[in-house]
Design an enzyme around this catalytic site. Structure first.
Site, PDB file in Angstrom:
ATOM      1  N   VAL A  28       2.012  -8.948  -6.270  1.00  0.00           N
ATOM      2  CA  VAL A  28       1.244  -9.498  -5.240  1.00  0.00           C
ATOM      3  C   VAL A  28       1.669  -8.484  -3.755  1.00  0.00           C
ATOM      4  CG1 VAL A  28       0.515 -11.216  -3.315  1.00  0.00           C
ATOM      5  CG2 VAL A  28       0.788 -11.777  -5.769  1.00  0.00           C
ATOM      6  N   LYS A  29       0.870  -7.891  -3.440  1.00  0.00           N
ATOM      7  CA  LYS A  29       1.349  -7.004  -2.373  1.00  0.00           C
ATOM      8  C   LYS A  29       1.268  -7.488  -0.676  1.00  0.00           C
ATOM      9  CE  LYS A  29      -0.359  -2.389  -1.878  1.00  0.00           C
ATOM     10  NZ  LYS A  29      -1.196  -1.533  -1.878  1.00  0.00           N
ATOM     11  N   ILE A  30       2.406  -7.866  -0.166  1.00  0.00           N
ATOM     12  CA  ILE A  30       2.757  -8.282   1.021  1.00  0.00           C
ATOM     13  C   ILE A  30       3.273  -7.155   2.049  1.00  0.00           C
ATOM     14  CG2 ILE A  30       4.082  -9.875   2.523  1.00  0.00           C
ATOM     15  CD1 ILE A  30       4.073 -11.544  -0.115  1.00  0.00           C
TER      16      ILE A  30
END
Length: 370
Positions: A140-142
């Site tokens: 998951v890209k944050i």
């Protein structure tokens, strides 16, 4: 060293990821071909990539019609379309994921761009995305905004693997690594197996040269001209030195003893923006084992055709990189302001791309409604 540049890059310990994904790539077998023939071991995505994929061809028409029949709103449609592609890609990379013990075979999906400055919203979105995709090889890209840092820790603490994006400065990168280590410590305390948690830190490269070169050109001096095209590589080299410095010592060793994996540096924004530069420079000059280079397909093919992979070009070069930074300061380049500008613009582009995706999906839904 292999005469095939991509094979040589892989042999040097660099994981080659593709910065693109579409239903067409998946359905036609193009992505499978890149995995088999171009040493691609992972994929990164963002809202711009999905908007472009949706805007061309008919690959999504059937799903869009089904969403319309169900009365899905735009946000729901975006979520289902993007997670469907990512889930399919995760399945395609599953063998690589298994063979590399979870290091590669990774597919990234980005949190809603509207949450870039919302810590709790980012955490909730990340948990929801992980549940929706439901694949162990998801990242998951944050974004590495100030609000994103505590979200990174909280998401990792839930046992979810994370791709930290929009990193421009070494200072912010150090905060990212701290957030990662804290997240693993909390995950361990929460009863998660840290061996199953992976992370990459996406350090943006070409945008640094684009911004610094623009400022150097405005100075119009020989000393400034001499420094053109040197900032981005120097910045990445200093980032790698910070990585080497961080992942040692008692605190990290305690996690490593539990089987924890260090957060790998990922070189992002590796497509060249200045046509005067070699189109493979952000690959050729950033070769070091244990890193990832995610590249657009154009760059991937350029490296395959004429890349010059000549072993490690990063380790032990921090002093030279610092000399570049010192030289930039001497001619009047305010690097702190450069990085603030790049992050601000990065978040704005992030939000704009999210809006474009929503607009594209709205148009697709309306078209399907007739």
């Amino acid at each position: 060293m292999s005469t095939n540049p991509l094979a040589a890059l892989s042999d040097a310990g660099v994981s080659i990821w593709l910065d693109d994904l579409s239903r067409e790539r998946l359905n036609t077998g193009n992505l499978a071909e890149l995995i088999a023939g171009k040493h691609v071991t992972g994929v990164t995505t963002n809202p711009t990539i999905f908007a472009a994929a949706l805007a061309k061809g008919a690959a999504y028409d059937e799903q869009v019609r089904e969403l319309v029949a169900r009365g899905a709103d735009t946000d729901t449609a975006v979520r289902e379309i993007t997670t469907s592609d990512v889930r399919h890609a995760c399945d395609l990379f599953r063998d690589i994921y298994t063979a590399t013990d979870g290091v590669d075979g990774r597919v990234s999906i980005e949190v809603d761009p509207r949450l870039a400055h919302d810590t709790e919203g980012t955490v909730a979105e990340a948990l929801d995305l992980a549940k929706a995709v439901d694949r162990p090889n998801l990242l998951v890209k944050i974004p590495a905004t100030l609000e994103g840092l505590p979200a990174i820790t909280k998401v990792l603490a839930e046992g979810i693997s994370v791709n930290v994006t929009l990193i421009f400065s070494v200072e912010r990168y150090r905060h990212v690594m701290e957030a990662f280590i804290a997240g693993l410590e909390q995950a361990k305390a929460n009863g998660h197996d840290v061996r199953s948690i992976h992370s990459v830190a996406s350090f943006f490269v070409s945008r640094v040269d684009a911004e610094v070169d623009k400022r150097l050109d405005a100075l119009d001096s020989p000393a400034a001209t001499e420094l053109r095209g040197k900032a981005a590589i120097a910045n990445a080299v200093l980032a790698y030195a910070a990585y080497e410095e961080t992942f040692k010592g008692e605190r990290w060793e305690a996690l490593a003893a539990e089987g924890a994996h260090a957060q790998r540096p990922l070189w992002a924004s590796t497509g060249v923006k200045d046509p005067n530069y070699s189109d493979t420079r952000y690959v050729d000059q950033l070769v070091v084992a244990g890193t990832v280079n995610t590249m657009p397909e154009k760059t991937l093919h350029a490296v395959a055709d004429h890349g010059k992979i000549e072993g490690d070009t990063v380790t032990g070069r921090a002093a030279q990189a610092q000399e570049v930074f010192d030289g930039l300061a001497e001619v009047g380049i305010d690097l702190d302001d450069v990085f603030i500008t790049l992050e601000t613009e990065g978040v704005q582009k992030f939000e704009k791309s999210g809006a474009e995706l929503l607009e594209t999906v709205t148009g697709q839904l309306n078209q399907a409604k007739g």
